[in-house]
Scaffold this motif. Sequence first.
Motif, PDB file in Angstrom:
ATOM      1  N   PRO A  25     136.402  50.983 -42.651  1.00  0.00           N
ATOM      2  CA  PRO A  25     135.485  49.853 -42.806  1.00  0.00           C
ATOM      3  C   PRO A  25     135.153  49.239 -41.443  1.00  0.00           C
ATOM      4  O   PRO A  25     135.929  49.346 -40.492  1.00  0.00           O
ATOM      5  N   SER A  26     134.001  48.614 -41.355  1.00  0.00           N
ATOM      6  CA  SER A  26     133.602  47.952 -40.111  1.00  0.00           C
ATOM      7  C   SER A  26     134.611  46.872 -39.734  1.00  0.00           C
ATOM      8  O   SER A  26     135.188  46.212 -40.599  1.00  0.00           O
ATOM      9  N   SER A  27     134.796  46.695 -38.437  1.00  0.00           N
ATOM     10  CA  SER A  27     135.766  45.727 -37.938  1.00  0.00           C
ATOM     11  C   SER A  27     135.182  44.314 -37.878  1.00  0.00           C
ATOM     12  O   SER A  27     133.960  44.126 -37.902  1.00  0.00           O
ATOM     13  N   ARG A  28     136.046  43.338 -37.755  1.00  0.00           N
ATOM     14  CA  ARG A  28     135.601  41.947 -37.562  1.00  0.00           C
ATOM     15  C   ARG A  28     134.847  41.809 -36.241  1.00  0.00           C
ATOM     16  O   ARG A  28     133.928  41.009 -36.132  1.00  0.00           O
ATOM     17  N   SER A  29     135.226  42.596 -35.254  1.00  0.00           N
ATOM     18  CA  SER A  29     134.516  42.556 -33.959  1.00  0.00           C
ATOM     19  C   SER A  29     133.076  43.004 -34.117  1.00  0.00           C
ATOM     20  O   SER A  29     132.158  42.398 -33.548  1.00  0.00           O
ATOM     21  N   LEU A  30     132.861  44.066 -34.896  1.00  0.00           N
ATOM     22  CA  LEU A  30     131.498  44.527 -35.150  1.00  0.00           C
ATOM     23  C   LEU A  30     130.739  43.478 -35.965  1.00  0.00           C
ATOM     24  O   LEU A  30     129.567  43.194 -35.681  1.00  0.00           O
ATOM     25  N   ALA A  31     131.386  42.889 -36.938  1.00  0.00           N
ATOM     26  CA  ALA A  31     130.755  41.846 -37.749  1.00  0.00           C
ATOM     27  C   ALA A  31     130.353  40.660 -36.875  1.00  0.00           C
ATOM     28  O   ALA A  31     129.264  40.093 -37.043  1.00  0.00           O
ATOM     29  N   ALA A  32     131.210  40.287 -35.943  1.00  0.00           N
ATOM     30  CA  ALA A  32     130.889  39.173 -35.045  1.00  0.00           C
ATOM     31  C   ALA A  32     129.668  39.501 -34.189  1.00  0.00           C
ATOM     32  O   ALA A  32     128.783  38.659 -34.000  1.00  0.00           O
ATOM     33  N   LEU A  33     129.603  40.733 -33.676  1.00  0.00           N
ATOM     34  CA  LEU A  33     128.464  41.109 -32.832  1.00  0.00           C
ATOM     35  C   LEU A  33     127.168  41.197 -33.636  1.00  0.00           C
ATOM     36  O   LEU A  33     126.140  40.654 -33.221  1.00  0.00           O
ATOM     37  N   SER A  40     118.351  31.673 -37.133  1.00  0.00           N
ATOM     38  CA  SER A  40     118.191  30.717 -38.223  1.00  0.00           C
ATOM     39  C   SER A  40     119.144  31.048 -39.368  1.00  0.00           C
ATOM     40  O   SER A  40     118.947  32.031 -40.076  1.00  0.00           O
ATOM     41  N   LEU A  41     120.141  30.214 -39.532  1.00  0.00           N
ATOM     42  CA  LEU A  41     121.132  30.448 -40.583  1.00  0.00           C
ATOM     43  C   LEU A  41     120.746  29.800 -41.905  1.00  0.00           C
ATOM     44  O   LEU A  41     121.379  30.047 -42.926  1.00  0.00           O
ATOM     45  N   ASP A  42     119.709  28.949 -41.906  1.00  0.00           N
ATOM     46  CA  ASP A  42     119.275  28.301 -43.142  1.00  0.00           C
ATOM     47  C   ASP A  42     118.190  29.080 -43.862  1.00  0.00           C
ATOM     48  O   ASP A  42     117.899  28.814 -45.016  1.00  0.00           O
ATOM     49  N   ASP A  43     117.565  30.039 -43.171  1.00  0.00           N
ATOM     50  CA  ASP A  43     116.542  30.862 -43.802  1.00  0.00           C
ATOM     51  C   ASP A  43     117.212  31.975 -44.604  1.00  0.00           C
ATOM     52  O   ASP A  43     118.356  32.345 -44.337  1.00  0.00           O
ATOM     53  N   PRO A  44     116.497  32.558 -45.562  1.00  0.00           N
ATOM     54  CA  PRO A  44     117.069  33.643 -46.356  1.00  0.00           C
ATOM     55  C   PRO A  44     117.485  34.848 -45.509  1.00  0.00           C
ATOM     56  O   PRO A  44     116.811  35.202 -44.542  1.00  0.00           O
ATOM     57  N   ALA A  58     131.373  37.249 -42.213  1.00  0.00           N
ATOM     58  CA  ALA A  58     130.952  36.704 -40.918  1.00  0.00           C
ATOM     59  C   ALA A  58     129.711  35.822 -41.081  1.00  0.00           C
ATOM     60  O   ALA A  58     129.607  34.769 -40.435  1.00  0.00           O
ATOM     61  N   LEU A  59     128.778  36.235 -41.919  1.00  0.00           N
ATOM     62  CA  LEU A  59     127.579  35.419 -42.159  1.00  0.00           C
ATOM     63  C   LEU A  59     127.942  34.080 -42.788  1.00  0.00           C
ATOM     64  O   LEU A  59     127.457  33.027 -42.364  1.00  0.00           O
ATOM     65  N   LEU A  60     128.807  34.125 -43.791  1.00  0.00           N
ATOM     66  CA  LEU A  60     129.231  32.882 -44.449  1.00  0.00           C
ATOM     67  C   LEU A  60     130.011  31.993 -43.484  1.00  0.00           C
ATOM     68  O   LEU A  60     129.832  30.770 -43.475  1.00  0.00           O
ATOM     69  N   ALA A  61     130.856  32.592 -42.657  1.00  0.00           N
ATOM     70  CA  ALA A  61     131.633  31.820 -41.678  1.00  0.00           C
ATOM     71  C   ALA A  61     130.724  31.146 -40.647  1.00  0.00           C
ATOM     72  O   ALA A  61     131.049  30.072 -40.142  1.00  0.00           O
ATOM     73  N   ARG A  62     129.590  31.771 -40.361  1.00  0.00           N
ATOM     74  CA  ARG A  62     128.628  31.177 -39.423  1.00  0.00           C
ATOM     75  C   ARG A  62     127.829  30.051 -40.064  1.00  0.00           C
ATOM     76  O   ARG A  62     127.075  29.361 -39.386  1.00  0.00           O
ATOM     77  N   GLY A  63     127.940  29.897 -41.389  1.00  0.00           N
ATOM     78  CA  GLY A  63     127.274  28.785 -42.060  1.00  0.00           C
ATOM     79  C   GLY A  63     126.086  29.148 -42.923  1.00  0.00           C
ATOM     80  O   GLY A  63     125.347  28.264 -43.370  1.00  0.00           O
ATOM     81  N   VAL A  64     125.864  30.434 -43.193  1.00  0.00           N
ATOM     82  CA  VAL A  64     124.768  30.828 -44.078  1.00  0.00           C
ATOM     83  C   VAL A  64     125.092  30.330 -45.485  1.00  0.00           C
ATOM     84  O   VAL A  64     126.166  30.640 -46.017  1.00  0.00           O
ATOM     85  N   PRO A  65     124.201  29.547 -46.099  1.00  0.00           N
ATOM     86  CA  PRO A  65     124.450  29.091 -47.468  1.00  0.00           C
ATOM     87  C   PRO A  65     124.472  30.276 -48.438  1.00  0.00           C
ATOM     88  O   PRO A  65     123.654  31.185 -48.341  1.00  0.00           O
ATOM     89  N   ARG A  66     125.409  30.261 -49.365  1.00  0.00           N
ATOM     90  CA  ARG A  66     125.570  31.370 -50.313  1.00  0.00           C
ATOM     91  C   ARG A  66     124.287  31.671 -51.078  1.00  0.00           C
ATOM     92  O   ARG A  66     123.975  32.819 -51.342  1.00  0.00           O
ATOM     93  N   GLU A  67     123.545  30.627 -51.437  1.00  0.00           N
ATOM     94  CA  GLU A  67     122.322  30.834 -52.213  1.00  0.00           C
ATOM     95  C   GLU A  67     121.181  31.414 -51.373  1.00  0.00           C
ATOM     96  O   GLU A  67     120.153  31.813 -51.903  1.00  0.00           O
TER      97      GLU A  67
END
Length: 190
Positions: A25-33, A40-44, A58-67
């Motif tokens: 599986p992809s690593s957390r390092s790759l996910a971070a990069l 824009s984390l508020d856009d879809p 990683a996207l959710l941790a950066r603040g992307v809203p689940r919806e």
Amino acid sequence: MSTAEKMLFLRAWLRNPRLVSAVAPSSRSLAALITSDIRSLDDPIIELGPGTGVFTQALLARGVPRERLVLVEADRAFAKLLEQRFPGVRVLHMDAAHLEQTGVFFGRKKASTIVSGIPLLSMPIEKTIAILRGVFLRHLHADGALYQFTYLPRCPVPEALLECMGLNAVRIGFVAANLPPAFVYRLQRN
């Protein structure tokens, strides 16, 4: 990643190695990069081929809203895992090559970003074209970006196809702490 998730990955790889096309599986390092360049984390945002969900996390941790996040996963077992791991995130069990035939996922609004874990280099070129057409003609905003990783030090989309589709690709980084090491590209319209 839990042992159960590692076993799920192994079973998916054994069922269809070309679909998974990775030895781990992809690593957390790759996910971070791959998520680091997203403005824009508020856009879809759409994620293609999320697998066990390391990029999703990683996207959710950066603040992307689940919806505001849609996951497109071809493997049924991975799709079920993603639904359990990420309640409130829309998970679609479908092949990304069919994106052009779907409606827009966020009402009238298109995604500003698409993050892809799909192994483009191991697919027939016709399937890569279908995925890119779905991304750039149907689901991605005109000034949006597709983030794609690859294990080779060149863009996974052939130069002739980039030119034909009016796209440019920029390498945004390299991750040695991944098995195997990976490169990340940002693809956008010219």
